[in-house]
Design a protein around this motif. Structure first.
Motif, mmCIF file in Angstrom:
data_model
loop_
_atom_site.group_PDB
_atom_site.id
_atom_site.type_symbol
_atom_site.label_atom_id
_atom_site.label_comp_id
_atom_site.label_asym_id
_atom_site.label_seq_id
_atom_site.Cartn_x
_atom_site.Cartn_y
_atom_site.Cartn_z
ATOM 1 N N PRO A 1 0.807 -1.227 0.000
ATOM 2 C CA PRO A 1 0.000 0.000 0.000
ATOM 3 C C PRO A 1 0.840 1.276 0.000
ATOM 4 O O PRO A 1 0.453 2.264 -0.622
ATOM 5 C CB PRO A 1 -0.807 -0.096 1.299
ATOM 6 C CG PRO A 1 -0.785 -1.525 1.657
ATOM 7 C CD PRO A 1 0.483 -2.094 1.138
ATOM 8 N N GLY B 1 0.928 4.026 -2.846
ATOM 9 C CA GLY B 1 0.647 5.428 -2.538
ATOM 10 C C GLY B 1 1.714 6.336 -3.122
ATOM 11 O O GLY B 1 1.413 7.366 -3.735
ATOM 12 N N SER C 1 -2.165 3.743 5.812
ATOM 13 C CA SER C 1 -1.941 3.085 4.531
ATOM 14 C C SER C 1 -3.294 2.717 3.940
ATOM 15 O O SER C 1 -4.217 2.329 4.643
ATOM 16 C CB SER C 1 -1.097 1.840 4.721
ATOM 17 O OG SER C 1 -1.861 0.847 5.331
ATOM 18 N N ASN C 2 -3.359 2.887 2.638
ATOM 19 C CA ASN C 2 -4.651 2.743 1.983
ATOM 20 C C ASN C 2 -4.366 2.319 0.554
ATOM 21 O O ASN C 2 -3.746 3.047 -0.207
ATOM 22 C CB ASN C 2 -5.348 4.115 2.021
ATOM 23 C CG ASN C 2 -6.751 4.044 1.486
ATOM 24 O OD1 ASN C 2 -7.220 2.971 1.108
ATOM 25 N ND2 ASN C 2 -7.417 5.185 1.445
ATOM 26 N N VAL D 1 -3.704 8.748 0.735
ATOM 27 C CA VAL D 1 -2.763 7.623 0.718
ATOM 28 C C VAL D 1 -1.523 8.066 1.475
ATOM 29 O O VAL D 1 -1.362 9.241 1.801
ATOM 30 C CB VAL D 1 -2.362 7.213 -0.715
ATOM 31 C CG1 VAL D 1 -3.551 6.692 -1.487
ATOM 32 C CG2 VAL D 1 -1.697 8.362 -1.431
#
Ligand SMILES: Nc1ncnc2c1ncn2[C@@H]1O[C@H](COP(=O)(O)OP(=O)(O)O)[C@@H](O)[C@H]1O
Ligand SMILES: [Mg+2]
Lengths: 282, 460
Positions: B230, B234, B395-396, B405
């Protein structure tokens, strides 16, 4: 225009015959005039680079400009296809006509003018493209070709007429810069004739080449004059004598003397021309 | 502080040595400079170097070794009960002793043992210092005398002094190289330690990043998850957005400046772009967080979109603005380097200016432009301040630029800011992230530079 039509000799038969018989001076006079310059003055800012130049350039002949460097030969040549327009400080007075039309007239589109008046430079300057695309560049921007077969034919015809086809036909996709100097210069000539111009201007086209490549180009120039009117600037008097029918001698921005090449080299009228030809200066 | 005085004395001594060296050399020829092998200054410098260098070198070694030696002597002198203490307790005890010795407040009321030890500690230190002064001065004097003795008019002082200068230059460049190697090594070793706890496969391919490890074993979520995908995603997303802003704007402004702008306009606009490059990134950071992000959010709301207040879009756009000058000034240079003869050739074919730019100039300049874009990309990837201030922390894994992000650099900062034990997987993860970042930007730079160099070879 097809290859066959292009290679056909445009000079009228009678004229050609007259040329063979009559003395050279008469012949040059008798030919139709392609480019006519009248009282041309050029200024770079305050620098008066060309003074009252008046000259007629005959069709289907090679006209050579000679003279010491800095005398304005290139400047005059660049007036004929209006390349001086790209220089901000450059100012032009007087009249230049091609086929009796003033090329500095407002109604003239410089893009079309340059399609009609091609140019070859001192240093070979192929574009950063393949050999094929170098040739196809002009026809494409002028919309002269439609489709791939058309372009293929045009590229082949132009390369053949520049005498380069045999050497490059198997490597058309390679960059133009991969060729030798002499080949690059012939590529530039092929590129210029691809748009079927009527006049080709050459500014010292052999000065960056070795003697063998030079001889090759001189041969080519002699062939090309059957279809084009050629104006060549050269610093080599031997070259002028070999390839041209008419010669003009420039000195310090002044067109000192012009005439039949043989006459200029064997029997110059002006003292300055004599001095230059006998190697006393320049 | 006292060592500083010692150094000053030595430097003074060597200055005196310089004068003596000169005088002795000149005296040898009766003041005639032409009778000397080298200029008088070289004889002076020779004595001065002999006087200062060996002494300073010994002092430097002494100072760096003294602490350890004093400590081990001190421990050896402690009563048996203290000898059996664990390392942690021992170092606590030692720092108590040191604090007491220098007159600071201690963490507990000093026991007689500690008091005695503090006294011993001061004794040891002052003895050590006195010894160092004696040795240092003695070496200085000896060097002075040795150098001075060697001087006579035939003595070749110049090559010797120049050889020392030569070595000094080598040492200086070695320091630069060694520190770089040291940094890379420390990154590497700490990362190896990290990878002995978390498998590289999990780190590089895991989809879940939550590095918070618990201090106590029974705490919830004590393990932590180190799947870095992630954060890479990002970083990638923000970099893409930045390049989408910087490449068109930078390239077009470069083309405008190189091909169309009048010299006067160029003279004004170029310095302005360079000012853009000189703005501290922290300023861009709060510009992103306080101006751009709320603007995007408000704009999104007005057209019915849900934009996070720390959207990737805001951070990416501002980062793009930051790197515009990199792209434009490098591209401007390569476009200017395209030979005029190519432009003339194209114009003479009857091409217009824009046809010439599109079909001749850009293809000729392309390798250089690609190089400049790659350099700008590596800047964007490594950029920290803007994303710390304007991008998210959580975190995305998403490709939606309107969501928040986080990036590699943001995570490194958050992992290391504040009080940390330097042993946990959490802090070590920062080194692993740093290593990845380093490898990526290094590769980009190497590719970019080789592309640019190849281009240069073609037209020079
Ligand atoms: N681009 C230019 N800008 C300013 N002056 C020029 C430029 N090109 C040529 N000149 C000047 O014009 C004069 C003639 O130059 P040019 O035509 O190049 O001579 P030649 O080709 O005969 O050697 C010289 O004095 C030269 O300095
Ligand atoms: Mg010239």
């Amino acid at each position: 225009m097809t290859d066959a039509a292009m290679s056909e000799d445009n000079t009228p038969k009678e004229l050609e015959a007259a040329l063979e018989k009559a003395p050279e001076t008469e012949a040059v006079k008798a030919l139709p005039i392609k480019v006519r310059a009248t009282d041309v003055n050029v200024f770079y800012g305050d620098n008066h680079a060309l003074k009252d130049v008046t000259i007629d350039i005959p069709e289907h002949r090679v006209t050579a400009f000679i003279g010491p460097s800095g005398c304005g030969k290139s400047t005059f040549l660049r007036c004929i296809n209006r390349m001086n327009d790209t220089i901000d400080i450059c100012r032009i007075e007087g009249k230049i006509e091609i086929d009796d039309r003033d090329i500095y007239d407002r109604s003239i589109d410089v893009v079309q003018l340059r399609a009609k008046v091609g140019m070859v430079f001192q240093k070979p300057n192929p574009f950063p493209k393949s050999i094929y695309d170098n040739i196809a560049y002009g026809p494409r921007i002028h919309g002269m070709v439609a489709g791939k077969t058309d372009t293929d034919e045009m590229v082949e015809a132009s390369l053949k007429r520049a005498g380069l086809w045999a050497e490059v036909k198997d490597r058309l996709a390679q960059p133009g810069t991969s060729l030798s100097g002499g080949q690059q210069q012939r590529l530039c000539i092929a590129r210029a004739i691809a748009v079927s111009p009527q006049v080709i201007l050459m500014d010292e086209p052999c000065s960056a080449l070795d003697p063998i490549a030079t001889a090759r180009i001189e041969e080519l120039i002699d062939e090309l004059r059957r279809n084009f009117t050629i104006v060549i600037v050269t610093h080599s008097m031997q070259q002028a004598a070999r390839v041209s029918q008419k010669t003009a001698f420039f000195h310090l921005g002044v067109l000192v003397e012009q005439g039949n090449t043989e006459q200029i080299f064997t029997n110059p009228v002006d003292k300055r021309t004599q001095d230059y030809i006998t190697g006393r200066f320049g | 502080m006292n060592s500083l005085i010692l150094v000053a004395v030595l430097l003074l001594l060597s200055a005196i040595g310089y004068q003596f060296g000169r005088k002795r050399a000149l005296a040898g020829t009766g003041g005639e400079i032409r009778g000397l092998h080298s200029l008088p200054g070289y004889y002076g410098a020779y004595v001065a170097l002999w006087c200062a260098l060996p002494a300073l070198l010994v002092i430097a070694i002494w100072l760096s070794a003294q602490g350890g030696i004093v400590d081990s002597l001190l421990i050896a002198g402690l009563p048996a009960s203290a000898q059996t203490l664990s390392t942690g307790e021992l170092s606590l005890l030692l720092s108590d002793i040191r604090n007491l010795a220098s007159g600071d407040i201690t963490s507990r009321t000093p026991s007689p043992m500690v008091l005695a030890a503090a006294e011993r500690y001061n004794d040891l230190r002052s003895t050590g210092f006195a010894a160092m002064v004696v040795v240092g001065l003695a070496l200085g004097m000896a060097g002075f005398f040795f150098g001075w003795r060697a001087i006579n008019p035939e003595f070749r002082a110049r090559p010797r002094v120049e050889r020392i200068v030569h070595w000094a230059l080598i040492v200086a460049s070695a320091i630069a190289i060694l520190t770089t190697i040291g940094i890379v090594m420390s990154l590497l070793f700490e990362s190896i330690r990290f990878f002995s706890r978390v498998s590289p496969v999990e780190f590089l391919f895991g989809l879940n990043w939550s590095p918070q490890t618990a201090l106590r074993a029974e705490q919830v979520g004590s393990t932590g998850a180190f799947g870095a995908v992630p954060i890479f995603a990002g970083t990638f997303l923000i970099t893409i957005i930045a390049m989408l802003v910087a490449v068109p704007v930078g390239l077009f402004s470069a083309i405008y400046m190189a091909e169309y702008a009048s010299p006067r306009f160029r003279a004004i606009i170029k310095p302005i772009l360079e000012i853009l490059a000189g703005i501290p990134t922290v300023v861009y950071g709060f510009f992103a967080a306080l101006t751009i992000a709320p603007f995007f959010r408000g704009f999104g709301e007005s057209i019915g979109l849900d934009v996070a207040s720390e959207s990737a879009l805001a951070a990416g756009v501002v980062m793009g603005i930051m790197i515009i000058p990199f792209v434009s000034s490098l591209s401007d240079d390569v476009i200017n380097a395209v030979p005029q003869s190519l432009r003339d050739g194209s114009f003479a074919m009857g091409a217009t200016h824009s046809e010439t730019i599109r079909q001749v100039i850009i293809p000729a300049a392309l390798p250089g432009i690609v190089g400049s874009v790659l350099l700008a990309t590596s800047r964007a990837i490594g950029e920290t301040m803007i994303v710390v201030m304007a991008a998210g922390l959580a975190s995305n894994l998403t490709a939606n630029p309107l969501e928040a992000v986080t990036t590699v650099t943001v995570q490194i900062v958050t992992l290391l800011v504040g009080d940390q034990e330097f042993d946990s997987s959490k802090t070590l993860a920062a080194f692993a992230l740093g290593l990845v970042l380093f490898v990526i930007t290094l590769c980009l730079n190497v590719i970019a530079l080789s592309v640019v160099r190849k281009y240069r070879e073609k037209y020079d």
